[in-house]
Write an enzyme that holds these catalytic residues in place. Structure first.
Site, PDB file in Angstrom:
ATOM      1  N   CYS A   1      22.097  34.609  69.125  1.00 25.16           N
ATOM      2  CA  CYS A   1      21.489  35.535  68.162  1.00 25.16           C
ATOM      3  C   CYS A   1      22.505  36.613  67.835  1.00 25.16           C
ATOM      4  CB  CYS A   1      20.179  36.091  68.702  1.00 25.16           C
ATOM      5  SG  CYS A   1      20.352  37.539  69.725  1.00 25.16           S
TER       6      CYS A   1
ATOM      7  N   ARG B   1       9.308  42.914  64.104  1.00 27.33           N
ATOM      8  CA  ARG B   1       9.178  42.069  65.286  1.00 27.33           C
ATOM      9  C   ARG B   1       8.785  42.869  66.517  1.00 27.33           C
ATOM     10  NH1 ARG B   1      13.882  38.184  66.416  1.00 27.33           N
ATOM     11  NH2 ARG B   1      12.361  37.790  68.048  1.00 27.33           N
TER      12      ARG B   1
ATOM     13  N   ARG C   1      13.404  33.907  70.407  1.00 34.04           N
ATOM     14  CA  ARG C   1      14.046  33.369  71.606  1.00 34.04           C
ATOM     15  C   ARG C   1      13.112  33.408  72.809  1.00 34.04           C
ATOM     16  NH1 ARG C   1      18.973  33.081  72.358  1.00 34.04           N
ATOM     17  NH2 ARG C   1      18.570  33.376  74.536  1.00 34.04           N
TER      18      ARG C   1
ATOM     19  N   VAL D   1      25.692  44.846  78.677  1.00 32.94           N
ATOM     20  CA  VAL D   1      24.704  43.769  78.850  1.00 32.94           C
ATOM     21  C   VAL D   1      24.912  42.641  77.834  1.00 32.94           C
ATOM     22  CG1 VAL D   1      22.237  43.186  78.907  1.00 32.94           C
ATOM     23  CG2 VAL D   1      23.035  45.380  79.836  1.00 32.94           C
TER      24      VAL D   1
ATOM     25  N   ASP E   1      18.473  48.274  75.009  1.00 33.77           N
ATOM     26  CA  ASP E   1      17.591  48.292  73.835  1.00 33.77           C
ATOM     27  C   ASP E   1      17.447  49.686  73.223  1.00 33.77           C
ATOM     28  OD1 ASP E   1      15.274  45.748  75.099  1.00 33.77           O
ATOM     29  OD2 ASP E   1      17.296  45.624  74.268  1.00 33.77           O
TER      30      ASP E   1
ATOM     31  N   LYS F   1       6.065  45.091  73.900  1.00 31.38           N
ATOM     32  CA  LYS F   1       6.359  43.716  73.475  1.00 31.38           C
ATOM     33  C   LYS F   1       6.962  42.911  74.623  1.00 31.38           C
ATOM     34  CE  LYS F   1      10.293  42.926  71.208  1.00 31.38           C
ATOM     35  NZ  LYS F   1      11.185  41.933  71.834  1.00 31.38           N
ATOM     36  N   ASN F   2       7.927  43.512  75.332  1.00 35.14           N
ATOM     37  CA  ASN F   2       8.670  42.765  76.345  1.00 35.14           C
ATOM     38  C   ASN F   2       7.917  42.577  77.653  1.00 35.14           C
ATOM     39  OD1 ASN F   2      10.601  42.387  74.476  1.00 35.14           O
ATOM     40  ND2 ASN F   2      12.052  43.875  75.303  1.00 35.14           N
TER      41      ASN F   2
ATOM     42  N   ARG G   1      23.779  34.456  74.541  1.00 35.58           N
ATOM     43  CA  ARG G   1      22.522  34.472  75.319  1.00 35.58           C
ATOM     44  C   ARG G   1      22.147  33.108  75.898  1.00 35.58           C
ATOM     45  NH1 ARG G   1      18.251  38.278  72.233  1.00 35.58           N
ATOM     46  NH2 ARG G   1      17.395  38.435  74.340  1.00 35.58           N
TER      47      ARG G   1
HETATM   48  C1  EPZ Z   1      15.280  40.708  77.623  1.00 31.93           C
HETATM   49  O1  EPZ Z   1      16.056  39.656  77.039  1.00 31.93           O
HETATM   50  C2  EPZ Z   1      14.648  41.471  76.459  1.00 31.93           C
HETATM   51  N1  EPZ Z   1      13.811  40.570  75.697  1.00 31.93           N
HETATM   52  C3  EPZ Z   1      15.746  42.054  75.567  1.00 31.93           C
HETATM   53  O2  EPZ Z   1      15.139  42.841  74.551  1.00 31.93           O
HETATM   54  C4  EPZ Z   1      16.635  42.962  76.395  1.00 31.93           C
HETATM   55  O3  EPZ Z   1      17.704  43.411  75.612  1.00 31.93           O
HETATM   56  C5  EPZ Z   1      17.185  42.197  77.613  1.00 31.93           C
HETATM   57  O4  EPZ Z   1      16.114  41.628  78.375  1.00 31.93           O
HETATM   58  C6  EPZ Z   1      17.985  43.095  78.542  1.00 31.93           C
HETATM   59  O5  EPZ Z   1      17.239  44.176  78.959  1.00 31.93           O
HETATM   60  C7  EPZ Z   1      12.559  40.306  76.139  1.00 31.93           C
HETATM   61  O6  EPZ Z   1      12.104  40.762  77.170  1.00 31.93           O
HETATM   62  C8  EPZ Z   1      11.726  39.386  75.302  1.00 31.93           C
HETATM   63  P1  EPZ Z   1      18.620  38.866  79.976  1.00 31.93           P
HETATM   64  P2  EPZ Z   1      16.634  38.457  77.943  1.00 31.93           P
HETATM   65  O7  EPZ Z   1      18.310  37.469  80.363  1.00 31.93           O
HETATM   66  O8  EPZ Z   1      15.652  38.113  78.985  1.00 31.93           O
HETATM   67  C9  EPZ Z   1      22.978  36.877  80.231  1.00 31.93           C
HETATM   68  C10 EPZ Z   1      14.640  43.588  72.373  1.00 31.93           C
HETATM   69  O9  EPZ Z   1      15.341  44.281  71.614  1.00 31.93           O
HETATM   70  N2  EPZ Z   1      22.302  35.645  80.705  1.00 31.93           N
HETATM   71  O10 EPZ Z   1      18.313  39.940  80.935  1.00 31.93           O
HETATM   72  O11 EPZ Z   1      17.094  37.405  77.017  1.00 31.93           O
HETATM   73  C11 EPZ Z   1      22.652  37.223  78.773  1.00 31.93           C
HETATM   74  O12 EPZ Z   1      23.436  36.499  77.878  1.00 31.93           O
HETATM   75  C12 EPZ Z   1      15.286  42.447  73.180  1.00 31.93           C
HETATM   76  O13 EPZ Z   1      13.431  43.771  72.552  1.00 31.93           O
HETATM   77  C13 EPZ Z   1      23.058  34.586  81.129  1.00 31.93           C
HETATM   78  O14 EPZ Z   1      24.295  34.638  81.096  1.00 31.93           O
HETATM   79  O15 EPZ Z   1      17.913  39.187  78.575  1.00 31.93           O
HETATM   80  C14 EPZ Z   1      22.896  38.720  78.734  1.00 31.93           C
HETATM   81  O16 EPZ Z   1      24.241  38.970  78.524  1.00 31.93           O
HETATM   82  C15 EPZ Z   1      16.686  42.156  72.762  1.00 31.93           C
HETATM   83  N3  EPZ Z   1      22.424  33.461  81.562  1.00 31.93           N
HETATM   84  C16 EPZ Z   1      22.468  39.168  80.121  1.00 31.93           C
HETATM   85  O17 EPZ Z   1      22.488  38.009  80.960  1.00 31.93           O
HETATM   86  C17 EPZ Z   1      21.052  33.364  81.619  1.00 31.93           C
HETATM   87  O18 EPZ Z   1      20.518  32.321  82.010  1.00 31.93           O
HETATM   88  C18 EPZ Z   1      21.078  39.796  80.192  1.00 31.93           C
HETATM   89  O19 EPZ Z   1      20.172  38.926  79.552  1.00 31.93           O
HETATM   90  C19 EPZ Z   1      20.299  34.471  81.191  1.00 31.93           C
HETATM   91  C20 EPZ Z   1      20.937  35.607  80.746  1.00 31.93           C
END
Ligand code: EPZ
Length: 417
Positions: A117, A397, A93, A327, A305, A22-23, A122
């Protein structure tokens, strides 16, 4: 509303074929907005989030049709809105991943801000700061982010923290920027490498995907391509944890051991038998489970995850372990439900201490997010009696036909209305 009924205890045994990730599929679908010609994608997982993304693409002017196991995407060429509406973004998202490609391809993109969420606030501040570095004007008003740029220009940008979505959005935008972009502090997840492979097939010039620094030479246009999405390490990992948890023996064909190295190392440490070959992973129960803690981190660290699923496993280990979630700030929503099943877990901020082994008993539990729901399904497999998992729309999902895969491995699981 649909629920899952699980009759425990079960022992998982048998072979599964890995499904698409999915990701990886979500950013790759968003990247189809960059293509001037037809794109053919195979191994797309049949999950709700993919259907939502296809709907969003149709709204933005990329139509899709199924051809055998593949999905064909092509630009309609009609004047379509550059807006990702709240109605679609609120359900997923990852819709924010259309921001970079839409802006780069059309010079304008208006995307509903994804709210918080269950697992955390996020924000997308790093996505927006990166697009500004490429010369975009960015405004936030009325719950939408509005971005404009007649032409993006290559630049250097450093991510203050590794972000998967931020790296993907900038990588896609930079493919049509004028000149060279150097991104550092990037996330290194395998799904980002798969996205880069797809973009290269479209004609993009990218170096360093999967590493801390990625360099992109912008192009005037991108063509079409065929691409097979990689297997889903999180789905695979969930079933392999199920093997160790239920004293079983599960093989996943078509999986990628290197993508799951942090989990496989941990399963070996706790006493499970792990066998791998190029595209195959087998996990077998070998004896009492040893308690071993994990710290979730960006790849190649232990994936957040799989944190909830691993916590269920540690409820059956002989002793105490600590799970540290670094994370996301609010990713222990599954703990109160595990406690209701008889687990012994105490939380202290971003640390959870698990005492095992606990005799879990079946009851009704509530899923709060995608991976929490998988964790509760696993708990139901080792619990005594019936477990009913509510709100399984979370599970749908990101897990393809979970109940039939578990039935294939010998579990008594059924979907009930
Ligand atoms: C991706 O989310 C995945 N989703 C998530 O999987 C996964 O948990 C996550 O990466 C971490 O591995 C998809 O790929 C669709 P991040 P993403 O930006 O891109 C902070 C699942 O279960 N951050 O790497 O949203 C954020 O708040 C889902 O399949 C900022 O502060 O994750 C978090 O604490 C859940 N500012 C951390 O970084 C930003 O602009 C990592 O988030 C962006 C992120």
């Amino acid at each position: 509303m649909q629920k899952l009924l699980i009759r425990g205890p079960a022992r998982l045994s048998g072979t599964l074929v890995a499904g698409g990730a999915k990701n990886a599929a979500l950013p790759i679908l968003a990247a189809a907005l960059l293509a001037d010609e037809e794109v053919e994608l195979s191994n797309l997982p049949q999950v709700q989030d993919i259907r939502t993304m296809l709907k969003l693409l149709a709204h933005l002017g990329v139509e899709s049709e199924r051809r055998g196991d593949a999905v064909i995407l092509r630009p309609t060429g009609k004047a379509n809105p550059d807006v990702a509406p709240y109605e679609l973004v609120k359900t997923m998202r990852a819709s924010v991943l259309v921001l970079g490609p839409l802006l780069a391809r059309r010079g304008h993109a208006r995307v509903s801000l994804p709210g918080g969420c269950a697992i955390g606030v996020r924000p997308i501040d790093l996505h927006l700061a990166g697009l500004e570095a490429l010369g975009a004007e960015v405004e936030i008003e009325h719950g939408y982010v509005e971005t404009r740029a007649r032409q993006l220009t290559g630049a250097r940008f450093h991510f203050a923290k590794p972000t998967v979505g931020g790296t993907e959005n900038l990588l896609m935008a930079a493919c049509l920027a004028r000149g060279t972009t150097v991104l550092s502090g990037c996330a290194r997840e395998p799904e980002i490498v798969d996205l880069a492979r797809f973009l290269q097939a479209l004609g993009a010039e990218i170096d360093g995907a999967g590493e801390d620094t990625i360099t992109i030479e912008g192009r005037d246009r991108l063509g079409g391509a065929r691409h097979r999405v990689i297997s889903d390490r999180i789905q695979d990992g969930t079933y392999l944890i199920g093997a160790a948890l239920t004293r079983g023996d599960v093989t996943v064909e078509g999986s990628r051991p290197a993508d799951l190295a942090p989990l496989l190392e941990k399963l070996d440490e706790i006493g499970a038998e792990v066998e791998t070959s190029q595209q195959r992973i087998r996990v077998r129960h070998r004896g009492p489970l040893k308690p071993r803690g994990v710290v979730t981190e960006p790849f190649p660290g232990f994936p957040t995850d799989l944190q909830a699923q691993y916590m269920t496993l540690m409820t059956q280990a002989e002793g105490s372990s600590i799970v540290s979630e670094t994370v996301f700030e609010n990713r222990f929503q599954h703990v109160p439900e595990l406690l209701r099943m008889g687990a012994d877990i105490s939380i202290d901020g971003t640390y959870a201490r698990i005492h095992g082994p606990s005799a879990l008993s079946g009851t009704s539990v509530m899923a709060t997010d995608l991976r929490a729901s998988a964790c509760l399904v696993l708990a139901g497999l080792v619990a005594d009696g019936e477990t009913v998992v509510h709100r399984i729309y979370h599970l749908d999902r990101g897990y393809e036909r979970m109940e039939s895969k578990l039935q294939k491995l010998g579990a008594r699981v059924e979907r009930i209305d």
